[in-house]
Design a protein around this motif. Structure first.
Motif, PDB file in Angstrom:
ATOM      1  N   GLN A 126     -16.195  -5.349   1.936  1.00 27.20           N
ATOM      2  CA  GLN A 126     -15.678  -4.360   2.726  1.00 27.20           C
ATOM      3  C   GLN A 126     -14.420  -3.477   1.942  1.00 27.20           C
ATOM      4  O   GLN A 126     -14.115  -2.418   2.898  1.00 27.20           O
ATOM      5  CB  GLN A 126     -15.350  -4.899   4.291  1.00 27.20           C
ATOM      6  CG  GLN A 126     -16.313  -5.222   5.005  1.00 27.20           C
ATOM      7  CD  GLN A 126     -15.973  -5.912   6.378  1.00 27.20           C
ATOM      8  OE1 GLN A 126     -15.463  -7.151   6.369  1.00 27.20           O
ATOM      9  NE2 GLN A 126     -16.197  -5.237   7.279  1.00 27.20           N
ATOM     10  N   SER A 127     -14.067  -4.155   0.994  1.00 23.01           N
ATOM     11  CA  SER A 127     -13.058  -3.407   0.183  1.00 23.01           C
ATOM     12  C   SER A 127     -13.645  -2.062  -0.503  1.00 23.01           C
ATOM     13  O   SER A 127     -15.046  -2.119  -0.551  1.00 23.01           O
ATOM     14  CB  SER A 127     -12.347  -4.240  -0.659  1.00 23.01           C
ATOM     15  OG  SER A 127     -13.215  -4.630  -1.639  1.00 23.01           O
TER      16      SER A 127
ATOM     17  N   ASP B  54     -14.546  -9.870   2.721  1.00 23.74           N
ATOM     18  CA  ASP B  54     -13.369  -8.909   2.377  1.00 23.74           C
ATOM     19  C   ASP B  54     -13.553  -8.283   1.228  1.00 23.74           C
ATOM     20  O   ASP B  54     -13.358  -7.133   1.190  1.00 23.74           O
ATOM     21  CB  ASP B  54     -12.157  -9.809   2.204  1.00 23.74           C
ATOM     22  CG  ASP B  54     -11.509 -10.296   3.576  1.00 23.74           C
ATOM     23  OD1 ASP B  54     -11.789  -9.878   4.690  1.00 23.74           O
ATOM     24  OD2 ASP B  54     -10.718 -11.423   3.533  1.00 23.74           O
ATOM     25  N   ASP B  55     -14.293  -8.911   0.098  1.00 21.60           N
ATOM     26  CA  ASP B  55     -14.642  -8.036  -1.019  1.00 21.60           C
ATOM     27  C   ASP B  55     -15.601  -7.049  -0.928  1.00 21.60           C
ATOM     28  O   ASP B  55     -15.400  -5.725  -1.144  1.00 21.60           O
ATOM     29  CB  ASP B  55     -15.337  -9.220  -1.897  1.00 21.60           C
ATOM     30  CG  ASP B  55     -14.495 -10.089  -2.814  1.00 21.60           C
ATOM     31  OD1 ASP B  55     -13.348 -10.024  -2.473  1.00 21.60           O
ATOM     32  OD2 ASP B  55     -14.927 -11.066  -3.671  1.00 21.60           O
TER      33      ASP B  55
ATOM     34  N   ASN C  23     -15.801 -15.446   4.531  1.00 22.60           N
ATOM     35  CA  ASN C  23     -14.600 -14.493   5.074  1.00 22.60           C
ATOM     36  C   ASN C  23     -14.115 -13.893   3.452  1.00 22.60           C
ATOM     37  O   ASN C  23     -13.914 -12.779   3.615  1.00 22.60           O
ATOM     38  CB  ASN C  23     -13.476 -15.222   5.603  1.00 22.60           C
ATOM     39  CG  ASN C  23     -13.795 -15.657   7.172  1.00 22.60           C
ATOM     40  OD1 ASN C  23     -14.776 -14.932   7.613  1.00 22.60           O
ATOM     41  ND2 ASN C  23     -13.071 -16.448   7.571  1.00 22.60           N
ATOM     42  N   ASP C  24     -13.905 -14.456   2.653  1.00 25.52           N
ATOM     43  CA  ASP C  24     -13.371 -13.815   1.193  1.00 25.52           C
ATOM     44  C   ASP C  24     -14.318 -12.922   0.687  1.00 25.52           C
ATOM     45  O   ASP C  24     -14.029 -12.056   0.070  1.00 25.52           O
ATOM     46  CB  ASP C  24     -13.474 -15.039   0.207  1.00 25.52           C
ATOM     47  CG  ASP C  24     -12.051 -15.850   0.310  1.00 25.52           C
ATOM     48  OD1 ASP C  24     -11.215 -15.594   1.228  1.00 25.52           O
ATOM     49  OD2 ASP C  24     -12.057 -17.262  -0.065  1.00 25.52           O
TER      50      ASP C  24
END
Length: 694
Positions: A288-289, A285-286, A281-282
């Motif tokens: 997709q940022s 998130d990276d 998940n982390d």
């Protein structure tokens, strides 16, 4: 003129030829280089002993008056200069041993400086018998004037790392002269508020007292200040990179369709752990940022980093991009290739593979698939870095065992992408101790997997003799299990009295394991040969696999429950822990058996640590303490910074202060920060700046 631009040849007593030697052997070129050539320790010679207090076997400093001198031959090429000194408590014999040479009089200086009636200090090792005491002199200083001005005795004395070309006396002399002449050239470059906040001494005090402290406290204060400077230099660059990343934007975008990720997860033969899910998940998130990902994924042996990395790569592939894995060795690259092919066998993903040993024809074929985008996930070694290898749309680079690669390789991989800011995921199966993580990877986000997959039973580590170990292996094989036996050498060596894999495989087949099938694998075998052996072992065609450390990483045989390591005292803790991690990957109790003869304290400590814990992070901390960070990372780590005076184990508090200062300086003291950044001589960070700038 800046001391960085003043050659050491202009210091009294140096000259052009000696300056050339100083640079050749000690990398000392300028006055600044000389003053920043720090002692490795200080020796207390401020309190010389009385002759009557001397004891055999100790190293001591003593003062006395010379009574007589003589010379004596000790064999064909050894000559001794002898003297007797006396103080109020008794007399003492002194001896200087010199190897005879025809080119010059090896005793000339001694004869000139040490004469009857002179007062001298001597430092050396003491020997004693019933009748008299003798000091084998390592250093001496004749008292010719004010004793307060002595630099080799009657004070705390610096001891420098040396080569055969120079002596401590010579270095102390020219460093003392440099301090006296050039200390005024130093100006404070760190704002005073930080010095006051952390109780740091000023730079002039630090340079003087790192070499010639009046007290050990003065020396420690000097060391702390100079270590702070080193760490601040480093942390400023890391914080600068981190802030730079904040404002970078990707030129591409991932779309989480799950058309690959959902069937991939459904096809896995196991459930992901909570730790794996959190890390995925982390990373997502990276990715997709809008900010480029620069993340370090670390985890202990068997914690499931490969599945996490593969999930990451599938997000890139289902978004229409390519992903690559760079591995340090061919066997690890091969293992990744076959593992990933197996996990993706039901998915429409083409996995490419390239290593140096491939034929030019094979390379040409795979390079074409990479260039036209047919290959979605590409796994390889340094062959991925070849100039003619072109990617169609590489967006994600995974670097495994990242500590074996330097910044140059990261920079080359970044340039392989047509996108300016590709995502990077660095993986390490060698857990990074906290101090190293803070110091070396301050510009990276760090994810850690500490949880092992469910059902894993802690491996029992035991020390045994060969005979008991082989009996134990036979018992486990009789129960349907398999075993590894690892040796330090491939072939026999005349110089090293160690067992070799090839000879022992032949020997054990006809002596200890006549009823069992024994396989052999080592690094020099062709890739297809190694893969056949590992495949046969996985299919239980071999019950025992004899190997070198080629199996240290990436091997996953769930039925293998015994790892026997011959000459275990020869390996570092990290390697021993990695080898141990090749077993215990199923639901059966597994064992690591250490066979060896640990004669040194260091070797005994390594084996003791391994038998007491399975925690890779504790093992990494101990390994770092035992070997130091340079050896801990290995000679292949071209990106590793060597600090001259800072110690990443003992200086953790200083590192934290430097990090706090770097953050504050960039925010509130930008002029000072910019000046310090421009003054940095740190080549590693200069390369990392290039890496950041692409």
């Amino acid at each position: 003129m800046s001391i960085e631009n003043i050659s050491v040849q202009y210091i009294k007593g140096v000259g052009e030829k000696t300056a050339q030697k100083l640079y050749r052997y000690l990398k000392i070129k300028s006055v600044k280089d000389l003053l920043y050539y720090f002692p490795r320790e200080w020796e207390d010679r401020a309190h010389p002993k009385k002759i009557s207090q001397l004891k055999g076997g100790e190293r001591a400093t003593v003062r006395g008056k010379v009574e007589n001198v003589s010379t004596e031959w000790r064999g064909r090429y050894l000559v001794a200069f002898k003297a007797k000194i006396k103080d109020s408590s008794g007399s003492l014999n002194l001896i200087w041993l010199r190897r005879y040479t025809r080119s010059y009089d090896v005793l000339g200086t001694l004869k000139k400086e040490i004469k009857e009636g002179y007062d001298i200090f001597v430092t050396g090792s003491v020997s004693s018998d019933l009748w008299e005491k003798t000091v084998n002199v390592q250093e001496y200083e004749v008292i010719t004037g004010d004793e307060k001005n002595l630099i080799n005795a009657n004070r705390i004395v610096p001891v420098y790392p040396l080569t055969k070309s120079f002596t401590n006396k010579f270095l102390r002399t020219i460093i003392k002269r440099s301090i006296e002449k050039y200390i005024g050239n130093f100006s404070e470059i760190i704002p005073e508020k930080y010095l006051k906040k952390y109780g740091l001494v000023d730079i002039k005090y630090a340079v003087q007292n790192i070499h010639f402290p009046e007290t050990f406290t003065d020396g420690d204060n000097a060391k702390n200040r100079l270590a702070f400077d080193e760490f601040l230099d480093f942390q400023l660059k890391l914080e600068f990179l981190k802030q730079k990343h904040k404002y970078e934007k990707k030129e591409f975008k991932y779309i989480l369709t799950k058309k690959l990720l959902t069937p991939f997860k459904a096809n896995l033969p196991f459930e992901l752990t909570a730790a794996q899910k959190n890390v995925i998940n982390d990373i997502f998130d990276d990715m997709q940022s809008q900010k480029p990902m620069n993340r370090l994924l670390q985890g202990d042996v068997g914690s499931g980093k490969t599945v996490v990395a593969l999930s990451t790569m599938l997000l890139a592939v289902e978004s229409g991009f390519q992903a690559a894995i760079l591995a340090p060795t061919e066997i690890l690259a091969e293992q990744h290739f076959y593992t990933i092919k197996k996990l993706l066998k039901k998915l429409d993903v083409e996995v490419g593979f390239i290593i140096g040993q491939m034929s030019q024809k094979e390379k040409k074929t795979i390079k074409q698939k990479i260039a036209d985008g047919t290959a979605n996930i590409i796994i390889g070694t340094h062959a991925l870095l070849e100039e003619d290898l072109k990617f169609k749309n590489l967006s994600l680079v995974v670097i495994d065992e990242q500590h074996r690669f330097g910044v140059e390789q990261r920079l080359k991989m970044r340039k392989k992408s047509k996108f300016r800011n590709a995502d990077f995921l660095l993986m390490s199966a060698t857990p990074i101790p906290r101090t190293l993580g803070l110091t070396l990877y301050g510009d990276l986000d760090i994810s850690t997997i500490k949880e092992l997959p469910p059902g894993r039973i802690p491996i029992k580590t035991l020390e045994m003799s060969d005979k008991n170990a082989y009996n134990f292996v036979r018992e486990k094989i009789a129960q349907g299990e398999q075993a590894f036996i690892v040796y330090p050498l491939v072939d026999e060596s005349e110089k090293l009295q160690l067992k070799s894999a090839i000879k022992e495989a032949e020997n054990l087949r006809v002596t200890e394991f006549t009823d069992f099938s024994v396989g052999l694998i080592y690094g020099r075998m062709k890739p297809e040969e190694k893969e056949l052996v590992m495949s046969d072992f996985a299919k239980k065609k071999y019950q025992i696999l004899i190997s070198t450390t080629v199996i240290e990483s990436g091997i996953d045989i769930t039925n293998a429950t015994v790892m026997v390591i011959e000459h275990a005292e020869r390996y570092g803790l990290s390697t021993l822990h990695q080898l141990r991690g090749r077993v215990g990957r199923g639901d059966k109790e597994s064992y690591c058996i250490l066979i060896g003869d640990a004669k040194t304290e260091n070797a005994k400590t390594r084996l003791d640590v391994l038998t007491k814990t399975n925690d890779g992070f504790k093992i990494a901390e101990e390994d770092l303490k035992l070997r130091g960070y340079g050896e801990f990372f290995g000679t292949q780590q071209s990106g590793l910074t060597e600090f001259k005076i800072g110690n990443m184990i003992s200086d953790f508090e200083i590192i934290q202060k430097a990090k706090e200062t770097a953050v504050d300086m960039l925010k509130n003291e930008s002029q000072s920060a910019t000046f310090l950044l421009s003054k940095s001589q740190n080549e590693f960070l200069k390369k990392d700046m290039e890496f950041a700038e692409g």
